[in-house]
Write a protein that holds these residues in place. Structure first.
Motif, mmCIF file in Angstrom:
data_model
loop_
_atom_site.group_PDB
_atom_site.id
_atom_site.type_symbol
_atom_site.label_atom_id
_atom_site.label_comp_id
_atom_site.label_asym_id
_atom_site.label_seq_id
_atom_site.Cartn_x
_atom_site.Cartn_y
_atom_site.Cartn_z
ATOM 1 N N ASP A 46 36.861 50.096 31.540
ATOM 2 C CA ASP A 46 37.689 50.354 30.362
ATOM 3 C C ASP A 46 38.980 49.537 30.340
ATOM 4 O OD1 ASP A 46 35.930 52.140 29.239
ATOM 5 O OD2 ASP A 46 36.929 53.928 30.025
ATOM 6 N N LEU A 47 39.326 48.913 31.469
ATOM 7 C CA LEU A 47 40.519 48.069 31.508
ATOM 8 C C LEU A 47 40.276 46.773 30.743
ATOM 9 C CD1 LEU A 47 41.468 48.481 35.285
ATOM 10 C CD2 LEU A 47 42.648 49.512 33.328
ATOM 11 N N PRO A 48 41.322 46.075 30.310
ATOM 12 C CA PRO A 48 41.137 44.791 29.629
ATOM 13 C C PRO A 48 40.291 43.833 30.470
ATOM 14 C CG PRO A 48 43.413 45.498 29.447
ATOM 15 C CD PRO A 48 42.747 46.476 30.381
ATOM 16 N N ASP A 49 39.364 43.135 29.811
ATOM 17 C CA ASP A 49 38.467 42.192 30.481
ATOM 18 C C ASP A 49 37.632 42.853 31.565
ATOM 19 O OD1 ASP A 49 39.529 40.037 28.943
ATOM 20 O OD2 ASP A 49 41.192 39.866 30.356
ATOM 21 N N GLY A 50 37.377 44.152 31.398
ATOM 22 C CA GLY A 50 36.570 44.853 32.387
ATOM 23 C C GLY A 50 37.210 44.937 33.751
ATOM 24 N N GLY A 51 38.550 44.802 33.770
ATOM 25 C CA GLY A 51 39.275 44.875 35.029
ATOM 26 C C GLY A 51 39.269 43.589 35.826
ATOM 27 N N ARG A 52 38.717 42.531 35.254
ATOM 28 C CA ARG A 52 38.590 41.264 35.999
ATOM 29 C C ARG A 52 39.963 40.747 36.431
ATOM 30 N NH1 ARG A 52 34.114 37.644 36.367
ATOM 31 N NH2 ARG A 52 34.667 36.197 38.051
ATOM 32 N N ALA A 53 40.059 40.366 37.700
ATOM 33 C CA ALA A 53 41.344 39.937 38.245
ATOM 34 C C ALA A 53 41.123 38.867 39.306
ATOM 35 C CB ALA A 53 42.081 41.130 38.843
ATOM 36 N N GLU A 54 42.228 38.209 39.686
ATOM 37 C CA GLU A 54 42.172 37.153 40.708
ATOM 38 C C GLU A 54 42.297 37.707 42.123
ATOM 39 O OE1 GLU A 54 42.504 35.695 37.034
ATOM 40 O OE2 GLU A 54 44.335 36.587 37.855
ATOM 41 N N THR A 55 42.714 38.961 42.239
ATOM 42 C CA THR A 55 42.804 39.614 43.541
ATOM 43 C C THR A 55 42.669 41.116 43.340
ATOM 44 O OG1 THR A 55 44.141 39.820 45.559
ATOM 45 C CG2 THR A 55 45.314 39.816 43.476
ATOM 46 N N ILE A 56 42.295 41.812 44.408
ATOM 47 C CA ILE A 56 42.081 43.262 44.340
ATOM 48 C C ILE A 56 42.886 43.935 45.443
ATOM 49 C CG2 ILE A 56 40.379 45.131 44.509
ATOM 50 C CD1 ILE A 56 38.264 43.136 43.532
ATOM 51 N N LEU A 57 43.524 45.040 45.093
ATOM 52 C CA LEU A 57 44.237 45.889 46.039
ATOM 53 C C LEU A 57 43.588 47.262 46.039
ATOM 54 C CD1 LEU A 57 48.089 45.366 45.550
ATOM 55 C CD2 LEU A 57 46.773 44.993 47.642
ATOM 56 N N VAL A 58 43.387 47.829 47.226
ATOM 57 C CA VAL A 58 42.749 49.141 47.305
ATOM 58 C C VAL A 58 43.502 50.026 48.289
ATOM 59 C CG1 VAL A 58 41.111 48.352 49.086
ATOM 60 C CG2 VAL A 58 40.556 50.343 47.673
ATOM 61 N N ASP A 59 43.606 51.312 47.942
ATOM 62 C CA ASP A 59 44.242 52.287 48.824
ATOM 63 C C ASP A 59 43.299 52.567 49.994
ATOM 64 O OD1 ASP A 59 45.469 54.428 50.089
ATOM 65 O OD2 ASP A 59 46.090 55.375 48.222
ATOM 66 N N ALA A 73 34.577 50.602 49.093
ATOM 67 C CA ALA A 73 33.264 50.032 48.776
ATOM 68 C C ALA A 73 33.281 49.330 47.423
ATOM 69 C CB ALA A 73 32.206 51.127 48.797
ATOM 70 N N ALA A 74 33.911 49.962 46.432
ATOM 71 C CA ALA A 74 33.999 49.343 45.106
ATOM 72 C C ALA A 74 34.814 48.060 45.153
ATOM 73 C CB ALA A 74 34.606 50.324 44.115
ATOM 74 N N ALA A 75 35.936 48.097 45.865
ATOM 75 C CA ALA A 75 36.802 46.919 45.963
ATOM 76 C C ALA A 75 36.075 45.761 46.626
ATOM 77 C CB ALA A 75 38.067 47.269 46.735
ATOM 78 N N ARG A 76 35.378 46.049 47.704
ATOM 79 C CA ARG A 76 34.641 44.993 48.409
ATOM 80 C C ARG A 76 33.520 44.435 47.548
ATOM 81 N NH1 ARG A 76 33.967 47.809 54.382
ATOM 82 N NH2 ARG A 76 35.938 47.058 55.307
ATOM 83 N N LEU A 78 33.306 44.368 44.195
ATOM 84 C CA LEU A 78 33.858 43.543 43.118
ATOM 85 C C LEU A 78 34.407 42.227 43.664
ATOM 86 C CD1 LEU A 78 35.687 46.278 41.036
ATOM 87 C CD2 LEU A 78 33.635 45.019 40.373
ATOM 88 N N ALA A 79 35.064 42.278 44.820
ATOM 89 C CA ALA A 79 35.609 41.061 45.414
ATOM 90 C C ALA A 79 34.494 40.071 45.728
ATOM 91 C CB ALA A 79 36.388 41.403 46.681
ATOM 92 N N PHE A 80 33.379 40.583 46.222
ATOM 93 C CA PHE A 80 32.227 39.714 46.513
ATOM 94 C C PHE A 80 31.666 39.125 45.230
ATOM 95 C CE2 PHE A 80 27.661 39.050 47.078
ATOM 96 C CZ PHE A 80 27.660 38.208 48.190
ATOM 97 N N GLY A 81 31.495 39.978 44.212
ATOM 98 C CA GLY A 81 30.924 39.505 42.955
ATOM 99 C C GLY A 81 31.816 38.533 42.212
ATOM 100 N N THR A 83 34.230 36.749 43.702
ATOM 101 C CA THR A 83 34.694 35.739 44.676
ATOM 102 C C THR A 83 36.224 35.692 44.694
ATOM 103 O OG1 THR A 83 32.754 34.449 43.966
ATOM 104 C CG2 THR A 83 34.212 33.436 45.582
ATOM 105 N N VAL A 84 36.814 36.862 44.926
ATOM 106 C CA VAL A 84 38.275 36.981 44.992
ATOM 107 C C VAL A 84 38.645 37.734 46.266
ATOM 108 C CG1 VAL A 84 38.496 36.943 42.478
ATOM 109 C CG2 VAL A 84 38.352 39.147 43.678
ATOM 110 N N PRO A 85 39.881 37.586 46.743
ATOM 111 C CA PRO A 85 40.296 38.318 47.944
ATOM 112 C C PRO A 85 40.566 39.785 47.652
ATOM 113 C CG PRO A 85 42.113 37.005 47.096
ATOM 114 C CD PRO A 85 40.917 36.644 46.273
ATOM 115 N N VAL A 86 40.434 40.607 48.688
ATOM 116 C CA VAL A 86 40.743 42.031 48.580
ATOM 117 C C VAL A 86 41.622 42.412 49.756
ATOM 118 C CG1 VAL A 86 38.560 42.640 49.730
ATOM 119 C CG2 VAL A 86 39.810 44.379 48.444
ATOM 120 N N HIS A 87 42.682 43.166 49.465
ATOM 121 C CA HIS A 87 43.613 43.633 50.484
ATOM 122 C C HIS A 87 43.865 45.123 50.272
ATOM 123 C CE1 HIS A 87 44.432 39.510 51.644
ATOM 124 N NE2 HIS A 87 44.652 39.222 50.368
#
Length: 206
Positions: A46-59, A73-76, A78-81, A83-87
């Motif tokens: 539901d986020l703009p652009d389906g939440g697509r981003a250049e990096t991902i942050l997860v609690d 699991a979701a962050a990893r 999406l990061a794989f799909g 091809t962006v970093p996740v922290h």
């Protein structure tokens, strides 16, 4: 500037946000209790652009064992799909950052989150988000002994209220949008769970 998707599922909240250059682009936040796995992906979509981003942050926690695993699991994935970093970041730090932003008169506080088995996860921090007392999983009476006269904030404060009714205790849950308030050094954790205490299930002895 890089756009960041923030995922927050470590507690009863299911929360996502898009941030860019310290600004909040959009967020979805709901107190769901359980059912993070069913709510998270639709909220991101539901986020703009389906939440697509250049990096991902997860609690990464501490908090709910199941919620933490769902978010990571979701962050990893999406990061794989994408091809962006996740922290990662800590639930304790993001609650503190939000509390200080909304309460400019407070110089120090203790974040107290639900820990399970009658315990709480607690960390005392100053306005620079530096820890005054080490993070620990504590019984409520031990947490009270460490609290002193500090404000306590989080979803674990009810355990303290049951023992004392003269304290400044404020209910709060982590919010994904508040990750924009974190200093960069607190947003570089590896995307692995911070459980805070030993798991309930233990492997059988050989």
């Amino acid at each position: 500037m890089a756009r960041t998707l923030v995922i927050e599922t470590a507690t009863a909240a299911c929360s996502v946000a898009l941030i860019e250059g310290g600004a909040l682009i959009a967020e979805e936040h709901a107190e769901v209790g359980r059912g993070h796995a069913e709510r998270l992906v639709p909220m991101i979509a539901d986020l703009p652009d389906g939440g697509r981003a250049e990096t991902i942050l997860v609690d990464c926690g501490p908090g709910s064992f199941t919620g933490i695993r769902v978010g990571i699991a979701a962050a990893r994935g999406l990061a794989f799909g994408w091809t962006v970093p996740v922290h990662g970041f800590s639930s304790l730090a993001v609650v503190a950052a939000g509390a200080f932003a909304r309460n400019p008169g407070i110089d120090a506080l203790a974040v107290v989150l639900e820990g399970g088995h009658g315990e709480v996860f607690m960390a005392a921090v100053d306005r620079q988000l530096a820890q005054i007392a080490p993070f620990a999983s504590l019984k409520p009476d031990a947490a009270l002994a460490q609290l002193g006269d500090r404000v306590a904030i989080g979803n674990g404060v009810r355990h303290l209220a049951a023992l004392r009714d003269d304290l400044d205790l404020r209910e709060a849950l982590p919010r994904a949008a508040d990750a924009r308030l974190l200093p960069a050094v607190l947003t570089t954790l590896p995307p692995r769970p911070i459980y805070g205490r030993a798991p309930d299930a233990k492997p059988k002895a050989a």
